[in-house]
Design a protein around this motif. Structure first.
Motif, PDB file in Angstrom:
ATOM      1  N   ASP A 293     -19.809 -20.301  -5.747  1.00  0.00           N
ATOM      2  CA  ASP A 293     -20.609 -19.555  -4.774  1.00  0.00           C
ATOM      3  C   ASP A 293     -21.372 -18.398  -5.420  1.00  0.00           C
ATOM      4  O   ASP A 293     -22.050 -17.642  -4.715  1.00  0.00           O
ATOM      5  N   SER A 294     -21.276 -18.272  -6.733  1.00  0.00           N
ATOM      6  CA  SER A 294     -21.874 -17.114  -7.410  1.00  0.00           C
ATOM      7  C   SER A 294     -23.377 -17.220  -7.631  1.00  0.00           C
ATOM      8  O   SER A 294     -24.033 -16.228  -7.912  1.00  0.00           O
ATOM      9  N   GLY A 295     -23.922 -18.413  -7.552  1.00  0.00           N
ATOM     10  CA  GLY A 295     -25.358 -18.565  -7.784  1.00  0.00           C
ATOM     11  C   GLY A 295     -25.773 -20.022  -7.705  1.00  0.00           C
ATOM     12  O   GLY A 295     -24.940 -20.931  -7.646  1.00  0.00           O
ATOM     13  N   GLU A 296     -27.081 -20.232  -7.719  1.00  0.00           N
ATOM     14  CA  GLU A 296     -27.627 -21.579  -7.564  1.00  0.00           C
ATOM     15  C   GLU A 296     -27.150 -22.527  -8.663  1.00  0.00           C
ATOM     16  O   GLU A 296     -26.830 -23.686  -8.401  1.00  0.00           O
ATOM     17  N   GLN A 297     -27.124 -22.041  -9.903  1.00  0.00           N
ATOM     18  CA  GLN A 297     -26.718 -22.905 -11.021  1.00  0.00           C
ATOM     19  C   GLN A 297     -25.283 -23.404 -10.842  1.00  0.00           C
ATOM     20  O   GLN A 297     -24.997 -24.585 -10.995  1.00  0.00           O
ATOM     21  N   MET A 298     -24.352 -22.503 -10.475  1.00  0.00           N
ATOM     22  CA  MET A 298     -22.951 -22.897 -10.301  1.00  0.00           C
ATOM     23  C   MET A 298     -22.746 -23.666  -9.002  1.00  0.00           C
ATOM     24  O   MET A 298     -21.875 -24.530  -8.911  1.00  0.00           O
TER      25      MET A 298
ATOM     26  N   ASN B  85     -27.965 -20.167 -16.975  1.00  0.00           N
ATOM     27  CA  ASN B  85     -26.663 -20.011 -16.334  1.00  0.00           C
ATOM     28  C   ASN B  85     -26.622 -18.762 -15.448  1.00  0.00           C
ATOM     29  O   ASN B  85     -27.437 -17.855 -15.568  1.00  0.00           O
ATOM     30  N   THR B  86     -25.649 -18.743 -14.541  1.00  0.00           N
ATOM     31  CA  THR B  86     -25.570 -17.680 -13.539  1.00  0.00           C
ATOM     32  C   THR B  86     -25.267 -16.325 -14.159  1.00  0.00           C
ATOM     33  O   THR B  86     -25.859 -15.313 -13.777  1.00  0.00           O
ATOM     34  N   ALA B  87     -24.361 -16.287 -15.116  1.00  0.00           N
ATOM     35  CA  ALA B  87     -23.880 -15.012 -15.651  1.00  0.00           C
ATOM     36  C   ALA B  87     -24.911 -14.277 -16.504  1.00  0.00           C
ATOM     37  O   ALA B  87     -25.076 -13.062 -16.378  1.00  0.00           O
ATOM     38  N   GLU B  88     -25.607 -15.005 -17.376  1.00  0.00           N
ATOM     39  CA  GLU B  88     -26.489 -14.327 -18.334  1.00  0.00           C
ATOM     40  C   GLU B  88     -27.916 -14.874 -18.395  1.00  0.00           C
ATOM     41  O   GLU B  88     -28.753 -14.331 -19.109  1.00  0.00           O
ATOM     42  N   GLY B  89     -28.179 -15.939 -17.656  1.00  0.00           N
ATOM     43  CA  GLY B  89     -29.531 -16.509 -17.680  1.00  0.00           C
ATOM     44  C   GLY B  89     -29.821 -17.316 -18.930  1.00  0.00           C
ATOM     45  O   GLY B  89     -30.977 -17.634 -19.205  1.00  0.00           O
ATOM     46  N   LYS B  90     -28.764 -17.640 -19.711  1.00  0.00           N
ATOM     47  CA  LYS B  90     -28.946 -18.453 -20.920  1.00  0.00           C
ATOM     48  C   LYS B  90     -29.203 -19.905 -20.525  1.00  0.00           C
ATOM     49  O   LYS B  90     -28.563 -20.420 -19.605  1.00  0.00           O
ATOM     50  N   LYS B  91     -30.109 -20.561 -21.201  1.00  0.00           N
ATOM     51  CA  LYS B  91     -30.375 -21.974 -20.914  1.00  0.00           C
ATOM     52  C   LYS B  91     -29.268 -22.826 -21.522  1.00  0.00           C
ATOM     53  O   LYS B  91     -29.115 -22.888 -22.737  1.00  0.00           O
ATOM     54  N   MET B  92     -28.507 -23.467 -20.637  1.00  0.00           N
ATOM     55  CA  MET B  92     -27.348 -24.242 -21.052  1.00  0.00           C
ATOM     56  C   MET B  92     -27.334 -25.588 -20.335  1.00  0.00           C
ATOM     57  O   MET B  92     -27.991 -25.782 -19.310  1.00  0.00           O
ATOM     58  N   MET B  93     -26.537 -26.515 -20.881  1.00  0.00           N
ATOM     59  CA  MET B  93     -26.252 -27.773 -20.201  1.00  0.00           C
ATOM     60  C   MET B  93     -24.736 -27.814 -19.968  1.00  0.00           C
ATOM     61  O   MET B  93     -23.956 -27.619 -20.908  1.00  0.00           O
ATOM     62  N   TYR B  94     -24.332 -28.015 -18.708  1.00  0.00           N
ATOM     63  CA  TYR B  94     -22.914 -27.997 -18.352  1.00  0.00           C
ATOM     64  C   TYR B  94     -22.458 -29.338 -17.784  1.00  0.00           C
ATOM     65  O   TYR B  94     -23.228 -30.041 -17.134  1.00  0.00           O
ATOM     66  N   ALA B  95     -21.178 -29.636 -18.043  1.00  0.00           N
ATOM     67  CA  ALA B  95     -20.528 -30.807 -17.438  1.00  0.00           C
ATOM     68  C   ALA B  95     -19.134 -30.394 -16.992  1.00  0.00           C
ATOM     69  O   ALA B  95     -18.496 -29.544 -17.627  1.00  0.00           O
ATOM     70  N   ILE B  96     -18.657 -30.984 -15.895  1.00  0.00           N
ATOM     71  CA  ILE B  96     -17.335 -30.651 -15.339  1.00  0.00           C
ATOM     72  C   ILE B  96     -16.590 -31.927 -14.966  1.00  0.00           C
ATOM     73  O   ILE B  96     -17.177 -32.882 -14.453  1.00  0.00           O
ATOM     74  N   THR B  97     -15.265 -31.901 -15.220  1.00  0.00           N
ATOM     75  CA  THR B  97     -14.400 -32.997 -14.776  1.00  0.00           C
ATOM     76  C   THR B  97     -13.070 -32.403 -14.306  1.00  0.00           C
ATOM     77  O   THR B  97     -12.691 -31.291 -14.704  1.00  0.00           O
TER      78      THR B  97
ATOM     79  N   CYS C  36     -22.704 -33.711 -14.552  1.00  0.00           N
ATOM     80  CA  CYS C  36     -23.433 -33.103 -15.669  1.00  0.00           C
ATOM     81  C   CYS C  36     -24.726 -32.506 -15.106  1.00  0.00           C
ATOM     82  O   CYS C  36     -25.420 -33.149 -14.319  1.00  0.00           O
ATOM     83  N   GLN C  37     -25.021 -31.298 -15.512  1.00  0.00           N
ATOM     84  CA  GLN C  37     -26.211 -30.585 -15.040  1.00  0.00           C
ATOM     85  C   GLN C  37     -27.257 -30.534 -16.154  1.00  0.00           C
ATOM     86  O   GLN C  37     -26.935 -30.327 -17.322  1.00  0.00           O
ATOM     87  N   ASP C  38     -28.528 -30.702 -15.775  1.00  0.00           N
ATOM     88  CA  ASP C  38     -29.613 -30.603 -16.753  1.00  0.00           C
ATOM     89  C   ASP C  38     -29.709 -29.167 -17.268  1.00  0.00           C
ATOM     90  O   ASP C  38     -29.088 -28.253 -16.727  1.00  0.00           O
ATOM     91  N   VAL C  39     -30.500 -28.964 -18.303  1.00  0.00           N
ATOM     92  CA  VAL C  39     -30.666 -27.634 -18.888  1.00  0.00           C
ATOM     93  C   VAL C  39     -31.147 -26.652 -17.816  1.00  0.00           C
ATOM     94  O   VAL C  39     -32.180 -26.855 -17.192  1.00  0.00           O
ATOM     95  N   THR C  40     -30.345 -25.592 -17.614  1.00  0.00           N
ATOM     96  CA  THR C  40     -30.618 -24.612 -16.560  1.00  0.00           C
ATOM     97  C   THR C  40     -30.133 -23.235 -17.007  1.00  0.00           C
ATOM     98  O   THR C  40     -29.109 -23.137 -17.676  1.00  0.00           O
TER      99      THR C  40
END
Length: 238
Positions: A131-136, A157-169, A151-155
């Protein structure tokens, strides 16, 4: 008689002058038409080359995105397996950072069943949630379906605005989620190179020729061989 001769010569001179003028004007007009035709032909070739370059770059970007997404998903599942076998490492910052280095990922986050980061390689991110931001928020469907791996495309991130690619399982018992983040440097570089301003700036042009590419809706110049015109309205020169 002399008056008649003079009249004839004067008439002939005027006719000759008129003919020469017409010929010179015709030749000039023909040269201008030829130059315009050549310029149009050259412009068509340049834009054809630019379209081809953008198309090839787009194919490469698609390939790289798929490559990084596959890598991110694979590493997420592999690290999830490692932490299932070594549960003590879940809350050990030193061990998590060792695993991240070994697996060549930039971030590891442990997320609880409510969607909040409770552990990981970056303590400054603890407490952030879906709930912290659009990316999360992108990963919120994970809370309702524990069979998901996302898996999320390059976006940024909520905390620092760094362009990252994330995946969760999810882990095996469905009590926690593992998130892995990678910074796809090569992909980001390709995206930058594929930017229309960089493509236009790199196009070969002849002396006296200039290229400007404007957005069809806003009329704002997004690419130009003269960088001082970037961001301005093309109608200023159109």
């Amino acid at each position: 008689m002399r008056t008649l001769k003079k009249s004839i010569w004067s008439y002939m001179y005027k006719v000759t002058f008129a003919l020469v003028s017409v010929i010179l004007i015709s030749i000039t007009a023909l040269n201008i038409a030829n130059e315009q035709s050549r310029a149009q032909g050259t412009a068509d070739k340049i834009f054809e080359q630019m379209d081809k370059m953008l198309e090839e770059n787009q194919k490469e970007l698609t390939r790289l995105r798929q490559e990084y997404a596959a890598k991110c998903l694979h590493n997420t599942e592999a690290i999830a397996y490692i932490l299932e076998k070594n549960t003590g490492a879940r809350n050990d910052l030193y061990e998590l950072r060792k695993i991240a280095e070994f697996m060549e990922v930039d971030e590891i986050h442990i997320i609880d069943a409510a969607g909040e980061i409770v552990s990981g390689t970056h303590p400054q991110y603890y407490g952030y949630s879906f709930d912290s931001g659009e990316q999360m928020n992108y990963f919120k469907p994970m809370l309702k379906d524990k069979s998901l791996t996302m898996c999320q495309d390059v976006t940024p991130n909520t905390a620092e605005g760094k362009k990252m690619m994330y995946a969760i399982t999810w882990n095996e018992d469905g009590t926690k989620m593992l998130q892995v983040g990678i910074k796809p440097k090569r992909l980001l570089n390709e995206i930058k190179q594929n930017n229309i301003s960089n493509v236009v700036a790199g196009m070969p042009v002849y002396k006296g020729m200039e290229i400007m590419v404007a957005d069809g809706d806003t009329q704002v110049i997004e690419g130009a061989t003269d960088s001082s015109k970037l961001g301005k309205n093309w109608k200023m020169w159109g």
